[in-house]
Design a protein around this motif. Structure first.
Motif, mmCIF file in Angstrom:
data_model
loop_
_atom_site.group_PDB
_atom_site.id
_atom_site.type_symbol
_atom_site.label_atom_id
_atom_site.label_comp_id
_atom_site.label_asym_id
_atom_site.label_seq_id
_atom_site.Cartn_x
_atom_site.Cartn_y
_atom_site.Cartn_z
ATOM 1 N N PHE A 1 -123.912 -2.000 -2.121
ATOM 2 C CA PHE A 1 -123.970 -0.799 -2.949
ATOM 3 C C PHE A 1 -125.125 0.076 -2.468
ATOM 4 C CE2 PHE A 1 -121.764 -3.932 -5.374
ATOM 5 C CZ PHE A 1 -120.854 -3.246 -6.168
ATOM 6 N N ALA A 2 -125.011 1.379 -2.735
ATOM 7 C CA ALA A 2 -126.065 2.322 -2.363
ATOM 8 C C ALA A 2 -126.473 3.130 -3.583
ATOM 9 C CB ALA A 2 -125.599 3.247 -1.244
ATOM 10 N N LEU A 3 -127.756 3.435 -3.664
ATOM 11 C CA LEU A 3 -128.290 4.245 -4.757
ATOM 12 C C LEU A 3 -128.923 5.500 -4.167
ATOM 13 C CD1 LEU A 3 -130.226 1.459 -6.737
ATOM 14 C CD2 LEU A 3 -127.786 2.000 -6.823
ATOM 15 N N LEU A 4 -128.654 6.633 -4.779
ATOM 16 C CA LEU A 4 -129.314 7.886 -4.425
ATOM 17 C C LEU A 4 -130.189 8.286 -5.609
ATOM 18 C CD1 LEU A 4 -129.767 10.332 -2.632
ATOM 19 C CD2 LEU A 4 -127.671 11.330 -3.559
ATOM 20 N N LEU A 5 -131.491 8.403 -5.360
ATOM 21 C CA LEU A 5 -132.454 8.663 -6.430
ATOM 22 C C LEU A 5 -133.215 9.948 -6.127
ATOM 23 C CD1 LEU A 5 -133.850 5.017 -6.616
ATOM 24 C CD2 LEU A 5 -132.038 6.021 -8.036
ATOM 25 N N PRO A 6 -132.693 11.101 -6.557
ATOM 26 C CA PRO A 6 -133.389 12.367 -6.296
ATOM 27 C C PRO A 6 -134.761 12.392 -6.961
ATOM 28 C CG PRO A 6 -131.116 12.755 -6.981
ATOM 29 C CD PRO A 6 -131.404 11.315 -7.234
ATOM 30 N N GLY A 7 -135.745 12.928 -6.244
ATOM 31 C CA GLY A 7 -137.087 13.070 -6.774
ATOM 32 C C GLY A 7 -137.892 11.795 -6.830
ATOM 33 N N ALA A 8 -137.363 10.677 -6.334
ATOM 34 C CA ALA A 8 -138.039 9.388 -6.471
ATOM 35 C C ALA A 8 -139.017 9.158 -5.329
ATOM 36 C CB ALA A 8 -137.016 8.256 -6.512
ATOM 37 N N ASN A 9 -140.137 8.503 -5.645
ATOM 38 C CA ASN A 9 -141.052 8.014 -4.621
ATOM 39 C C ASN A 9 -140.873 6.503 -4.502
ATOM 40 O OD1 ASN A 9 -142.278 6.990 -6.914
ATOM 41 N ND2 ASN A 9 -143.940 8.502 -6.898
ATOM 42 N N LEU A 10 -141.712 5.869 -3.678
ATOM 43 C CA LEU A 10 -141.538 4.440 -3.445
ATOM 44 C C LEU A 10 -141.780 3.636 -4.718
ATOM 45 C CD1 LEU A 10 -140.900 2.318 -1.340
ATOM 46 C CD2 LEU A 10 -143.329 2.183 -0.798
ATOM 47 N N ALA A 11 -142.730 4.064 -5.532
ATOM 48 C CA ALA A 11 -143.012 3.336 -6.775
ATOM 49 C C ALA A 11 -141.809 3.366 -7.711
ATOM 50 C CB ALA A 11 -144.240 3.935 -7.463
ATOM 51 N N HIS A 12 -141.176 4.547 -7.812
ATOM 52 C CA HIS A 12 -140.002 4.656 -8.679
ATOM 53 C C HIS A 12 -138.849 3.817 -8.127
ATOM 54 C CE1 HIS A 12 -137.143 6.287 -11.498
ATOM 55 N NE2 HIS A 12 -136.398 6.787 -10.516
ATOM 56 N N ALA A 13 -138.666 3.855 -6.806
ATOM 57 C CA ALA A 13 -137.604 3.059 -6.202
ATOM 58 C C ALA A 13 -137.861 1.573 -6.428
ATOM 59 C CB ALA A 13 -137.501 3.375 -4.717
ATOM 60 N N ALA A 14 -139.120 1.164 -6.303
ATOM 61 C CA ALA A 14 -139.450 -0.243 -6.543
ATOM 62 C C ALA A 14 -139.195 -0.622 -7.993
ATOM 63 C CB ALA A 14 -140.911 -0.497 -6.170
ATOM 64 N N ASP A 15 -139.478 0.287 -8.916
ATOM 65 C CA ASP A 15 -139.228 0.031 -10.338
ATOM 66 C C ASP A 15 -137.728 -0.144 -10.591
ATOM 67 O OD1 ASP A 15 -140.136 -0.117 -13.138
ATOM 68 O OD2 ASP A 15 -138.991 1.749 -13.349
ATOM 69 N N ILE A 16 -136.924 0.707 -9.952
ATOM 70 C CA ILE A 16 -135.461 0.558 -10.073
ATOM 71 C C ILE A 16 -135.029 -0.792 -9.519
ATOM 72 C CG2 ILE A 16 -133.249 1.425 -9.213
ATOM 73 C CD1 ILE A 16 -134.310 3.134 -11.406
ATOM 74 N N GLY A 17 -135.634 -1.185 -8.375
ATOM 75 C CA GLY A 17 -135.304 -2.488 -7.799
ATOM 76 C C GLY A 17 -135.615 -3.620 -8.757
ATOM 77 N N ARG A 18 -136.783 -3.556 -9.428
ATOM 78 C CA ARG A 18 -137.138 -4.593 -10.407
ATOM 79 C C ARG A 18 -136.176 -4.578 -11.587
ATOM 80 N NH1 ARG A 18 -142.429 -3.113 -8.760
ATOM 81 N NH2 ARG A 18 -142.510 -1.463 -10.337
#
Length: 705
Positions: A355-372
């Motif tokens: 699966f792929a996620l597109l997260l507009p406006g996200a930085n690495l911290a936000h992406a890591a939070d989504i991963g958690r």
């Protein structure tokens, strides 16, 4: 008159010969040849004494046959060049024909009646300009569909047909006015077939496929529909002929049908596009939709993150419960991912369990939070086939613009990060360029390595294997080096880890094998009876052709099979144990030696020892190098050597770097040893001196200084 018709007949013959001699568009050119031929016959017949005394004359029927033949040729040309001839095209043709008939009837109807007396002769008189208008429309449609990029062949054909139309107009105008035809009329009539013949003589080009889409396809039906509507409006103020009104009305009916068909096609197209952008199983966006949305987001100024999500051990679930259970799990997983991401981004299924996620406006911290959050969402069991199944996922993320500026770069680097997370079992990993084995530099290295194989830049160094009982060199291990034209001699660590995951590794291993066997044959001819060890790559280990290739190489160089030992590592077995076992069994039957390399560092070592047809065990250097100082390492080496002897295997220790380690290895019963204590890998020309010195002194191999 017959003499005047000879050039037209010659032109017809040229077109017909082209149709018969060249297969491309043969039917279309044959129809054009017939059209030019009937034009010549009709013109000569009409000019013959008495041939044109009455109107309509039989010659008019022949002359009118020119138009159906040309239209047939156009249809045959279109069949090769249009992607699809659909109902819309036929309706456009009907609109063109009816609209042309309405225009000509309205404009020339009264003049034709006056000139011919009305009735059937008037109808025949109007057929010429009707067909001419249709011919003009056909040429214009052909040009617009091709985007006004006209090749010499189509330019000559178009001008030739328009010249025919112009000649007909001049002829009809003079006839309706009762005047003598001007000179330019027969000139154009002669020029038309000559231009068509010239087009036939030009070399053919590969036809360019054109799809009937876009605004160009609507120009002709739209214009003729407006004209037909205008005729009906004009009839309200100034009575038009009944025939013109009926033809205009028929044109509008055809236009309405065309409009209805367009509406149906657009509805179907919208539905097809929705299906084309939706994953059939999960209802999420699919790969195409994700790429379109990502490319659209990249046109803006903001930052974004792309994340890849891949299930761990999904194959085990499929193999255990079946693919239907795997599909059910993917549906439930898609729902949880969609709920986790929400309106903050887009979730798409790219295929399989990826699966792929597109997260507009996200930085690495936000992406890591989504991963958690995804990891937490997966902690709740999935109910599949009445069972509760717990799954883990690996998530990798790449940022725009830090890690890439294009859709392909971001997806590739998010994929790399995802596999880094999977290997490290961390759950989430941001892209780290320093750990990317798929970088541009790696691709360049692989390309250079491919050229190195072609230019024979790969060389072998040989490390002696010393018999601990006699102190003599029993054999050598072939180790590859790269004699780089710019960077000099490069060790295997500089290029083999990059080549191992490419198709290049298989031919590289075969090249090493061929070189090693050639050198071994030369040494044996010089009196050095040695064994040769060569490492076998996973690509060769899983290739059922490998035993045959090795047998042919041994036969080619005259080397007995027992003089060759092939070394495989335990990790290679994990790729496809069954296939690897088949290849090793065939190699064992061939008579070559098989060694299990780096023993103790892989998985299920005892299982491999029991199951695989190996006859040599190589203790990994990580245990040997410090065994003279580390009791734990010494105990591991001793127990491994005892295990190997009990199984009837020859035990080899690698990484021997001190006299103390060599003494311990001899004491615990190792058979062979190799390492820098004896000699580093050396070029082929230096090895005989080492072997002979050891044999003469019976004291082992002197170290290189």
């Amino acid at each position: 008159m017959l003499v005047a018709g000879l050039p037209v007949l010659a032109a017809a013959l040229a077109v017909l010969v082209r149709a018969l001699r060249r297969p491309d568009d043969r039917g279309a050119w044959l129809a054009l040849g017939i059209a030019v031929a009937v034009q010549a016959v009709g013109a000569v017949w009409l000019a013959w004494p008495g041939g044109g005394s009455n109107f309509p004359a039989p010659a008019d029927g022949v002359l009118l046959a020119f138009f159906p033949a040309v239209f047939a040729a156009a249809l045959l040309f279109a069949r090769r060049r249009l992607v699809r001839i659909n109902a819309a095209l036929w309706l456009d043709a009907a609109i063109g024909a009816l609209g042309a008939a309405a225009i000509v009837t309205q404009v020339l109807g009264e003049a034709a009646d006056r000139a011919t007396g009305g009735g059937w002769p008037s109808v025949v008189a109007l057929l010429y300009p009707m067909f001419d208008v249709m011919l003009v429309v056909m040429v214009l449609v052909a040009v617009t569909l091709r985007g006004w990029r006209v090749s010499p062949v189509w330019l000559l054909l178009g001008v030739g047909l328009l010249a025919h139309v112009a000649a007909d107009v001049g002829y009809a105008s003079a006839g309706f006015a009762g005047q003598q035809r001007p000179l330019w009329v027969p000139v154009l009539g002669l020029l038309s077939p000559l231009l068509i013949a010239a087009a036939a003589l030009l070399p053919a080009l590969q036809p360019r496929r054109v799809a009937l889409v876009g605004w160009r396809t609507l120009i002709t039906p739209s214009v003729l529909t407006l004209v037909a509507g205008g005729l009906l409006v004009a009839d309200h103020f100034n009575n038009a002929s009944t025939a013109a009104v009926l033809l205009a009305a028929a044109t509008l009916v055809a236009a309405l049908l065309r409009m209805a068909l367009t509406f149906v096609e657009n509805t179907a197209l919208h539905h097809s596009r929705a299906l084309a952008l939706t994953d059939e199983l999960t209802g999420l966006a699919n790969r195409r939709a994700f790429h379109e949305r990502l490319r659209a987001e990249l046109t803006g100024e903001g930052r974004l993150a792309v994340a890849m999500v891949d299930l761990d051990r999904f194959k085990d679930l499929n193999d255990t419960l079946g693919h239907h259970a795997g599909d059910a799990l993917l549906v439930k997983l898609g729902e949880r991912l969609n709920h986790t991401v929400g309106d903050a981004g887009l979730v798409a299924r790219l295929g399989g369990d990826e699966f792929a996620l597109l997260l507009p406006g996200a930085n690495l911290a936000h992406a890591a939070d989504i991963g958690r959050q995804i990891g937490a969402a997966l902690q709740a069991p999935f109910e599949v086939d009445g069972l509760e199944v717990v799954m883990d996922a690996s998530v990798g993320a790449a940022l725009y613009p830090e890690h890439g500026t294009t859709a392909s770069e971001l997806l590739q680097r998010a994929d790399v990060a995802m596999y880094q997370a999977k290997d490290a079992r961390t759950g989430f990993q941001g892209y780290d360029p320093s750990r990317d084995r798929h970088s541009r530099e790696r691709l360049q290295l692989i390309a250079e390595l491919r050229h190195a194989l072609e230019r024979d830049e790969l060389v072998l160094h040989y490390q002696p294997k010393v018999n601990l009982s006699t102190g003599l060199v029993d054999g050598v291990e072939a180790l590859v080096r790269w004699q780089h034209p710019v960077h000099g001699l490069r060790g295997p660590g500089a290029f083999l880890p990059h080549a191992e995951h490419t198709a290049l590794m298989r031919p590289l291993t075969l090249h090493v094998l061929e070189t090693a066997l050639s050198q071994l044959a030369a040494w044996r001819a010089d009196g050095l009876e040695l064994h040769m060890a060569v490492n076998l790559a996973v690509q060769n280990l899983l290739d059922l052709r490998t035993p045959g290739q090795i047998a042919r190489a041994l036969d080619k160089h005259g080397v007995p099979p027992h003089s060759l030992t092939l070394e495989v590592t335990e990790s290679l077995m994990l790729h496809d144990p069954q296939r690897a076992g088949e290849v090793l069994a065939d190699l064992s039957q061939l008579g070559v030696g098989l060694a299990l390399d780096d023993f103790g560092t892989g998985y299920s070592s005892l299982e491999h020892l029991k199951r695989l047809p190996v006859n040599e065990l190589k203790i990994d250097k990580s245990f040997v190098m410090a065994m003279d100082r580390d009791p734990a390492d010494r105990a591991i080496v001793a127990s491994t050597a005892a295990l190997g002897r009990s199984l009837g295997l020859r035990v080899v220790a690698e990484g021997v770097e001190s006299h103390a380690s060599a003494s311990v290895l001899a004491a615990i019963g190792c058979d062979l040893a190799q390492g820098f204590h004896y000699s580093p890998p050396v070029p082929a020309d230096q090895l005989p001196a080492l072997v002979r010195a050891a044999r003469d002194a019976q004291l082992g191999v002197a170290r290189l200084t």
